[in-house]
Design an enzyme around this catalytic site. Structure first.
Site, PDB file in Angstrom:
ATOM      1  N   GLY A   1      21.796 -31.167 -18.046  1.00 43.28           N
ATOM      2  CA  GLY A   1      20.568 -31.936 -17.910  1.00 43.28           C
ATOM      3  C   GLY A   1      20.822 -33.426 -18.043  1.00 43.28           C
TER       4      GLY A   1
ATOM      5  CD1 TRP B   1      19.257 -36.074 -24.688  1.00 44.18           C
ATOM      6  CD2 TRP B   1      18.382 -35.720 -26.720  1.00 44.18           C
ATOM      7  NE1 TRP B   1      20.214 -35.445 -25.461  1.00 44.18           N
ATOM      8  CE2 TRP B   1      19.697 -35.223 -26.710  1.00 44.18           C
ATOM      9  CE3 TRP B   1      17.617 -35.609 -27.885  1.00 44.18           C
ATOM     10  CZ2 TRP B   1      20.279 -34.627 -27.818  1.00 44.18           C
ATOM     11  CZ3 TRP B   1      18.203 -35.020 -28.997  1.00 44.18           C
ATOM     12  CH2 TRP B   1      19.518 -34.532 -28.951  1.00 44.18           C
TER      13      TRP B   1
ATOM     14  CG  HIS C   1      16.741 -26.792 -22.819  1.00 46.63           C
ATOM     15  ND1 HIS C   1      17.063 -27.944 -22.146  1.00 46.63           N
ATOM     16  CD2 HIS C   1      16.755 -27.139 -24.137  1.00 46.63           C
ATOM     17  CE1 HIS C   1      17.265 -28.925 -22.992  1.00 46.63           C
ATOM     18  NE2 HIS C   1      17.093 -28.454 -24.212  1.00 46.63           N
TER      19      HIS C   1
ATOM     20  NE  ARG D   1      35.605 -32.293   0.977  1.00 50.22           N
ATOM     21  CZ  ARG D   1      36.559 -31.678   0.286  1.00 50.22           C
ATOM     22  NH1 ARG D   1      36.258 -30.614  -0.449  1.00 50.22           N
ATOM     23  NH2 ARG D   1      37.804 -32.107   0.324  1.00 50.22           N
TER      24      ARG D   1
END
Length: 420
Positions: free
Chosen positions: A78, A111, A211, A242
């Site tokens: 995350g 966070w 989570h 790519r």
């Protein structure tokens, strides 16, 4: 079922039962996967394909379909999802992009890796106070912080809840802001019927162990346009051409470069592994049920606490704004003003009783010393909502299986058993 699958399932049950016996009374998260994920991982390993391939694409497709998002790009965490989203939002290949020195508004309760990508892209984070009732951004302070230098906004959806997203998005549209939704703690929550993370320009998600769904480590970025989808895939893997939709045109344009190693942008290595995707493919099918169970546990615990003989409004419970359907990640609450001074001792008491607990994300991030390293000066007292959460807030886990009545009763006894 083959013999090897049966053996793995038997061994998993034996070891899983042993682990659960060792855990405390109420860990932050109970086991949210089973032998099906273990078999899927082993089956993937047996193919010999470890690095990103078909499983990852399958999971990306399923994830995007579940959320109703046009595109989804899987990454290895995350935190990487946040960084990749900002790297795309600040990339000069984008028609509208964030430039060095631009200001990005971010809630003071967040966070660390919600903040650092802003700094890593050469942008300036501007902290905004939060509403202690919802734990999310205070829209009045948000609007007051908008200046001519404000070009982006990050909405950090805390513990499954959100700010009033219609009003938030209206402000962002009015000021032409690029919006990134940090949805790492809120997979499955909705605003006005739309999943969080699909409202802004980019949405980030985390599949960390505790989570809403898990792949051990892992994450996802959602976006709305082919342009951003190409950009995310390119930046995710070294800046390679790519996976780009215009790969053939680029190879013709730069025919003097080996097409297998054509780098057309800056890049990282945020690629996930096939085993993570194998995990996620099964987990996404269980998401709705697990979220419903978490919400049921939350509602049952609140009811049990409020009818408890010792109940004296000890805790203030978070609420959701109108038109927000929260898929609660944890059980956040705040000690009332009379007993907030007991918080440190109270949390130590909970830990001794086997009830694992955490601060509400970072508390007030304006208090974190790392900000000083990058010349970010802000007075924590300028964020009274974040300060209240910092000084009196905490959360405990919400498990993905419906808890038995006796467990709920015992948990409420423990929560109210401290001599306040």
């Amino acid at each position: 079922m083959s013999d090897w699958q049966s053996l793995i399932r038997q061994e998993w049950k034996r070891r899983s039962d042993a682990v659960q016996k060792k855990e405390g009374f109420f860990p932050l998260i109970a086991q949210s996967f089973d032998d099906n994920e273990i078999v899927a991982v082993v089956d993937t390993l047996l193919t010999g394909q470890l690095t990103m391939s078909k499983k990852v694409k399958e999971f990306e497709t399923q994830f995007a379909k579940y959320l109703g998002s046009p595109y989804a790009v899987m990454v290895n965490s995350g935190s990487s999802a946040n960084l990749l989203a900002f790297a795309a939002a600040a990339n000069p290949l984008r028609k509208k992009y964030l430039k060095k020195g631009d200001q990005v508004l971010i809630p003071a309760v967040c966070w660390s890796t919600s903040v650092w990508p802003i700094i890593q892209m050469g942008l300036e984070p501007v902290f905004v106070d939060v509403n202690p009732d919802t734990l999310n951004v205070n829209l009045e302070d948000f609007e007051n912080k908008i200046t001519l230098k404000t070009k982006g906004a990050m909405s950090v959806h805390i513990l499954g809840n959100a700010a009033p997203m219609s009003a938030f998005q209206k402000l962002c549209t009015k000021h032409d802001l690029i919006v990134i939704e940090d949805t790492c703690e809120s997979l499955g929550s909705k605003a006005n019927g739309k999943y969080l993370g699909t409202i802004g320009d980019f949405g980030s998600y985390s599949f960390y162990y505790s989570h809403h769904i898990t792949t051990g480590e892992g994450g996802m970025v959602t976006c709305k346009t082919q342009e951003d989808f190409d950009l995310l895939k390119c930046l995710r893997a070294h800046g390679w051409s790519r996976e780009l939709s215009n790969r053939k045109e680029l190879e013709e344009q730069y025919s003097d470069v080996d097409p297998r190693f054509l780098f057309v942008n800056v890049g990282y290595n945020f690629r996930p592994m096939e085993v993570q995707a194998a995990f996620g493919i099964l987990q996404i099918d269980r998401l709705q049920n697990m979220n419903e169970n978490r919400n049921t546990n939350r509602n049952n615990l609140i009811k049990e606490l409020m009818k408890h003989p010792k109940w004296d409004n000890h805790f203030l419970f978070s609420s959701s704004p109108e038109n927000i359907e929260a898929a609660w990640f944890g059980f956040p609450c705040m000690l009332n003003s009379k007993i907030a001074k007991c918080k440190k001792d109270y949390l130590e008491y909970l830990s001794k009783k086997g009830v694992e607990n955490r601060p509400i994300v970072s508390g007030n991030f304006a208090r974190q010393p790392a900000l000083k390293l990058y010349g970010i000066k802000c007075d924590p007292l300028d964020f009274p909502g974040a300060e209240l959460i910092n000084n009196s807030g905490f959360f405990i886990g919400l498990h993905t299986e419906v808890l038995k009545d006796e467990v709920i009763r015992h948990l409420s006894d423990v929560l109210l058993g401290y001599d306040f």
